[in-house]
Design a protein around this motif. Structure first.
Motif, PDB file in Angstrom:
ATOM      1  N   GLY A   1      64.427  18.943   1.088  1.00 43.71           N
ATOM      2  CA  GLY A   1      63.370  19.501   1.913  1.00 43.71           C
ATOM      3  C   GLY A   1      63.555  19.117   3.371  1.00 43.71           C
ATOM      4  O   GLY A   1      64.621  18.698   3.794  1.00 43.71           O
ATOM      5  N   ASP A   2      62.495  19.232   4.152  1.00 47.94           N
ATOM      6  CA  ASP A   2      62.626  18.928   5.570  1.00 47.94           C
ATOM      7  C   ASP A   2      61.470  18.078   6.094  1.00 47.94           C
ATOM      8  O   ASP A   2      61.106  18.144   7.247  1.00 47.94           O
ATOM      9  CB  ASP A   2      62.744  20.214   6.390  1.00 47.94           C
ATOM     10  CG  ASP A   2      61.533  21.118   6.229  1.00 47.94           C
ATOM     11  OD1 ASP A   2      60.633  20.787   5.438  1.00 47.94           O
ATOM     12  OD2 ASP A   2      61.494  22.147   6.904  1.00 47.94           O
TER      13      ASP A   2
ATOM     14  N   ILE B   1      66.127  15.347  -6.133  1.00 49.19           N
ATOM     15  CA  ILE B   1      65.117  16.195  -5.517  1.00 49.19           C
ATOM     16  C   ILE B   1      64.146  15.292  -4.771  1.00 49.19           C
ATOM     17  O   ILE B   1      63.669  14.300  -5.311  1.00 49.19           O
ATOM     18  CB  ILE B   1      64.369  17.027  -6.578  1.00 49.19           C
ATOM     19  CG1 ILE B   1      65.365  17.904  -7.344  1.00 49.19           C
ATOM     20  CG2 ILE B   1      63.266  17.861  -5.933  1.00 49.19           C
ATOM     21  CD1 ILE B   1      64.823  18.514  -8.606  1.00 49.19           C
ATOM     22  N   ALA B   2      63.884  15.634  -3.527  1.00 51.72           N
ATOM     23  CA  ALA B   2      62.946  14.874  -2.700  1.00 51.72           C
ATOM     24  C   ALA B   2      61.970  15.860  -2.092  1.00 51.72           C
ATOM     25  O   ALA B   2      62.388  16.828  -1.460  1.00 51.72           O
ATOM     26  CB  ALA B   2      63.701  14.124  -1.615  1.00 51.72           C
ATOM     27  N   GLN B   3      60.665  15.612  -2.296  1.00 50.65           N
ATOM     28  CA  GLN B   3      59.685  16.543  -1.771  1.00 50.65           C
ATOM     29  C   GLN B   3      58.330  15.885  -1.563  1.00 50.65           C
ATOM     30  O   GLN B   3      57.998  14.910  -2.238  1.00 50.65           O
ATOM     31  CB  GLN B   3      59.543  17.747  -2.695  1.00 50.65           C
ATOM     32  CG  GLN B   3      59.194  17.392  -4.099  1.00 50.65           C
ATOM     33  CD  GLN B   3      59.372  18.552  -5.062  1.00 50.65           C
ATOM     34  OE1 GLN B   3      58.950  18.423  -6.160  1.00 50.65           O
ATOM     35  NE2 GLN B   3      59.971  19.657  -4.692  1.00 50.65           N
ATOM     36  N   PRO B   4      57.570  16.429  -0.611  1.00 51.08           N
ATOM     37  CA  PRO B   4      56.214  15.915  -0.422  1.00 51.08           C
ATOM     38  C   PRO B   4      55.385  16.164  -1.673  1.00 51.08           C
ATOM     39  O   PRO B   4      55.611  17.133  -2.397  1.00 51.08           O
ATOM     40  CB  PRO B   4      55.674  16.748   0.750  1.00 51.08           C
ATOM     41  CG  PRO B   4      56.837  17.426   1.351  1.00 51.08           C
ATOM     42  CD  PRO B   4      57.900  17.515   0.301  1.00 51.08           C
TER      43      PRO B   4
ATOM     44  N   THR C   1      61.685   8.976 -11.586  1.00 49.41           N
ATOM     45  CA  THR C   1      60.946   9.343 -10.376  1.00 49.41           C
ATOM     46  C   THR C   1      60.625   8.101  -9.557  1.00 49.41           C
ATOM     47  O   THR C   1      60.444   7.010 -10.092  1.00 49.41           O
ATOM     48  CB  THR C   1      59.636  10.058 -10.725  1.00 49.41           C
ATOM     49  OG1 THR C   1      58.837   9.214 -11.553  1.00 49.41           O
ATOM     50  CG2 THR C   1      59.907  11.387 -11.414  1.00 49.41           C
ATOM     51  N   LEU C   2      60.568   8.307  -8.252  1.00 45.17           N
ATOM     52  CA  LEU C   2      60.158   7.274  -7.313  1.00 45.17           C
ATOM     53  C   LEU C   2      59.082   7.890  -6.435  1.00 45.17           C
ATOM     54  O   LEU C   2      59.338   8.853  -5.716  1.00 45.17           O
ATOM     55  CB  LEU C   2      61.344   6.813  -6.464  1.00 45.17           C
ATOM     56  CG  LEU C   2      61.029   5.739  -5.417  1.00 45.17           C
ATOM     57  CD1 LEU C   2      60.612   4.430  -6.086  1.00 45.17           C
ATOM     58  CD2 LEU C   2      62.209   5.525  -4.497  1.00 45.17           C
ATOM     59  N   ALA C   3      57.875   7.346  -6.530  1.00 42.62           N
ATOM     60  CA  ALA C   3      56.751   7.848  -5.745  1.00 42.62           C
ATOM     61  C   ALA C   3      56.500   6.932  -4.559  1.00 42.62           C
ATOM     62  O   ALA C   3      56.362   5.716  -4.716  1.00 42.62           O
ATOM     63  CB  ALA C   3      55.500   7.933  -6.612  1.00 42.62           C
ATOM     64  N   VAL C   4      56.469   7.529  -3.366  1.00 39.56           N
ATOM     65  CA  VAL C   4      56.189   6.808  -2.131  1.00 39.56           C
ATOM     66  C   VAL C   4      54.773   7.201  -1.713  1.00 39.56           C
ATOM     67  O   VAL C   4      54.517   8.382  -1.491  1.00 39.56           O
ATOM     68  CB  VAL C   4      57.204   7.184  -1.021  1.00 39.56           C
ATOM     69  CG1 VAL C   4      56.901   6.445   0.261  1.00 39.56           C
ATOM     70  CG2 VAL C   4      58.625   6.896  -1.496  1.00 39.56           C
TER      71      VAL C   4
END
Length: 132
Positions: free
Chosen positions: A18-19, A52-55, A123-126
């Motif tokens: 993503g961005d 996969i990285a996303q808000p 999964t890794l939740a920030v």
């Protein structure tokens, strides 16, 4: 960093980042994701590995997915205990325990699921407080 290893095994490899801008401890996130990706590649004989990285509604979410099923007879949480490892693992069983400790100290949440149809996802939740 892992593309050559993935290609050598004939796996497909996808990164969808993503961005969005993320403000979180970069070394901790790098250590966790590199361990998860290394494990995914090592334990996937055929198929795919994805990052996969996303808000998300609660901050930001990273997912490392692969097409391999992770068998673990001791239960979901036991996989993160020192010395415990997946049935097919050749390691000593400390990597996941160490990255879970890193995640907890940084206020991040680490989880996983696996089934024979969809494969495995870590999964890794920030949390939002760490996201710009």
């Amino acid at each position: 960093m892992f593309r050559a290893e993935v290609e050598a095994k004939g796996l497909s490899f996808e990164v969808d980042a993503g961005d969005s801008e993320l403000r979180a401890p970069p070394l901790v996130i790098t250590r966790i994701l590199s361990n998860l990706l290394s494990n995914a590649i090592q334990h996937t004989a055929s198929g795919h590995v994805s990052l996969i990285a996303q808000p998300s509604d609660n901050g930001y979410r990273f997912a490392v997915q692969n097409s391999a099923y992770l068998e673990h007879d001791a239960g979901a949480e036991a996989l993160f205990e020192h010395g415990n490892k997946g049935d097919a693992s050749t390691g000593a069983g400390y990597g996941l325990a160490i990255i879970r400790q890193l995640a907890e100290k940084a206020g991040l949440a680490l989880g996983w699921r696996s089934d024979r149809t969809d494969g495995t996802e870590f999964t890794l939740a920030v949390p939002a407080k760490a996201v710009a």
